[in-house]
Design an enzyme around this catalytic site. Sequence first.
Site, PDB file in Angstrom:
ATOM      1  NE  ARG A   1      -3.717  -1.639   2.596  1.00  0.00           N
ATOM      2  CZ  ARG A   1      -3.611  -2.382   1.490  1.00  0.00           C
ATOM      3  NH1 ARG A   1      -2.864  -3.452   1.468  1.00  0.00           N
ATOM      4  NH2 ARG A   1      -4.257  -2.030   0.399  1.00  0.00           N
TER       5      ARG A   1
ATOM      6  NE  ARG B   1       5.142 -10.764  -0.638  1.00  0.00           N
ATOM      7  CZ  ARG B   1       4.810  -9.541  -1.052  1.00  0.00           C
ATOM      8  NH1 ARG B   1       3.893  -8.872  -0.421  1.00  0.00           N
ATOM      9  NH2 ARG B   1       5.371  -9.016  -2.121  1.00  0.00           N
TER      10      ARG B   1
ATOM     11  CE1 TYR C   1      -6.391  -0.449  -8.226  1.00  0.00           C
ATOM     12  CE2 TYR C   1      -8.073  -1.673  -7.036  1.00  0.00           C
ATOM     13  CZ  TYR C   1      -6.983  -0.818  -7.031  1.00  0.00           C
ATOM     14  OH  TYR C   1      -6.495  -0.345  -5.845  1.00  0.00           O
TER      15      TYR C   1
ATOM     16  CG  ASP D   1      -4.569  -7.216  -3.767  1.00  0.00           C
ATOM     17  OD1 ASP D   1      -3.930  -6.351  -3.158  1.00  0.00           O
ATOM     18  OD2 ASP D   1      -5.228  -6.983  -4.803  1.00  0.00           O
TER      19      ASP D   1
ATOM     20  NE  ARG E   1       3.133  -2.189   2.153  1.00  0.00           N
ATOM     21  CZ  ARG E   1       2.843  -1.092   1.459  1.00  0.00           C
ATOM     22  NH1 ARG E   1       3.748  -0.568   0.664  1.00  0.00           N
ATOM     23  NH2 ARG E   1       1.663  -0.532   1.558  1.00  0.00           N
TER      24      ARG E   1
END
Lengths: 355, 355
Positions: free
Chosen positions: A37, A50, A163, A86, A41
């Site tokens: 990652r 983004r 998921y 992702d 962010r």
Amino acid sequence: MNLSSAHPLSDGRTTRSPLVRALRGERPDSIPVWFMRQAGRSLPEYLAAREGVAMLDSCLDPALASEITLQPVRRHQVDAGIFFSDIVVPLRLADVDVDIAPGVGPVLGEPVRTPADVDRLLEKTLTDEALQPIRDAVALTVAELGSTPLIGFAGAPFTLAAYMVEGRPSRDHLGARRMMHTDPESWARLTTWAADVTGTFLRAQVLAGTSAAQLFDSWAGSLSLADYVAHVAPSSARALTHVQDLPVPVIHFGTGTGHLLPAMRDVGADVVGVDYRTPLDEANAMLGGTTPLQGNIDPALLGAPWPVLEAHVRDVVERGRTAPAHVVNLGHGVPPDTDPTVLTRVVELVHSLPA
Amino acid sequence: MNLSSAHPLSDGRTTRSPLVRALRGERPDSIPVWFMRQAGRSLPEYLAAREGVAMLDSCLDPALASEITLQPVRRHQVDAGIFFSDIVVPLRLADVDVDIAPGVGPVLGEPVRTPADVDRLLEKTLTDEALQPIRDAVALTVAELGSTPLIGFAGAPFTLAAYMVEGRPSRDHLGARRMMHTDPESWARLTTWAADVTGTFLRAQVLAGTSAAQLFDSWAGSLSLADYVAHVAPSSARALTHVQDLPVPVIHFGTGTGHLLPAMRDVGADVVGVDYRTPLDEANAMLGGTTPLQGNIDPALLGAPWPVLEAHVRDVVERGRTAPAHVVNLGHGVPPDTDPTVLTRVVELVHSLPA
């Protein structure tokens, strides 16, 4: 099948890079380091890029995905880029109704729980054409990266299936774990489909120019070893068959998987990623001393005073020396509130240590 | 200190119960079984009793908490009641601003992150008077339970501290794990306070009539062994000193703790609870073959067809026979969507097996 002659591993651009050498079990001249990652962010330039773009849209915009992939390499001088994507991107590309809800995670329009749900899912396929934005993004990125390798990225079938069964993130993945025992036939069909979709997604990245590949099984740590071996390992092995004929090293990672490390290697991985819970010398002993390792700085310590973090990084590196080779990384992804200058400093520290 | 002469362990009501005997490492005439979260959302009578009552209010209403505790004992004929409470109840009783948000979990009004935050927290105390509703609820319950033992309940200091630092449930407890390394002095003050508050809460339950006690460290599995031993075990041991002089067996449980089982025993527990990931024969071997075990039916299988669940329960019981004694339980709490008739059937099965 060989890689094209213009591939970074074929034309030699990345073959002698510290990352690729370590992933192959050699001892490079400097210790390679990157961060799961790292593109994300924690970087203000990421938040700016983004702005106003939904997560999955950003993954499917080649110029944007490439820019986001390159940002942390420029900033931190890490030894690899990790392809910005992702794990649910291949589901979206296969026309599954999935989105990433901010603050929640992947949410499915129609969870897959019954044999009929699996029937409907199996009508969906990931076409070669749908993968074009992925190939374009990888090609743009490796052209910029030069001698720095790019790592391809895909989710393991169990995590994708979790998921799909739950319809959203869950703590214990009860629905998926129940289905593997309750309806093993549907479970096998679901995870076989997921293996082919995610394996195809990973293969497209490798052929377009990545020098390594990482399979993320985010939720594997929720499984007993017996359940992993019986109900998960076969589909993870199947996913990796899609890149088995390609000469790129494969890393396999999950959190809370201290009890699964040999099993996760044995599905066909070259390198095992170790979370922060298991010291690398113990992981190396569990794996018989023959497997290169990746990890395992505790992300919680990225917010600690530098002397505390430095001592921890040095300890991780020392323990990593017991393994045939070691790629320094975190034991989980970069927390969003991480000060990025700390990551740069960790890279400088790792690069200053004797290989 | 001895228990009062009217205590169920003093007057003999529960001394020879299968649960108490197994927790003491003896072989009772039948295999005892109860379920974590047996009192709760899987029971329609619980949903009816809780209607319109907030979670923490229900814990502090003696008649209601007692009724909820008794419901699963009546329905399933389990071998123990588990006192209906929540790990944040002692925080509320110590005047900490905490509530349980439906669908979220414990939420703190003021997270505890700085030395000054800890200073303010340490001004709060859990008075003997505040514990009166707890004592009343336990007394009402044990009067009804007769020869069936009641188990007392408290959260371990790390899990309480994790909620206080994060302010809400979190996946990796980064803030708490960071604080133990960044500011070990504040961390020690925070967890010492939590140990005394939760230990006092547990002691009040035992003195009011419980025949055993369970310390829940819900989030301990997020820790490495080294962090557990250095930064968590001392406060868990301190919490248990509050009941050490009382002749009740103590169970210690957390999920994802396969790597921590001996350390969790060594803080002063008599019995180790094992989650569904670690087979009981392996857990017993890790613990040296001398510790009674509790667990470890996989909650995911409660929704499986009966033959699948039955085979799993029989396997758990067989592996449990390797330990000095075994209390059958789940490897995590009852999922809310569980069909309660399945739990009753599991109890019948366990009771039908040779001890």
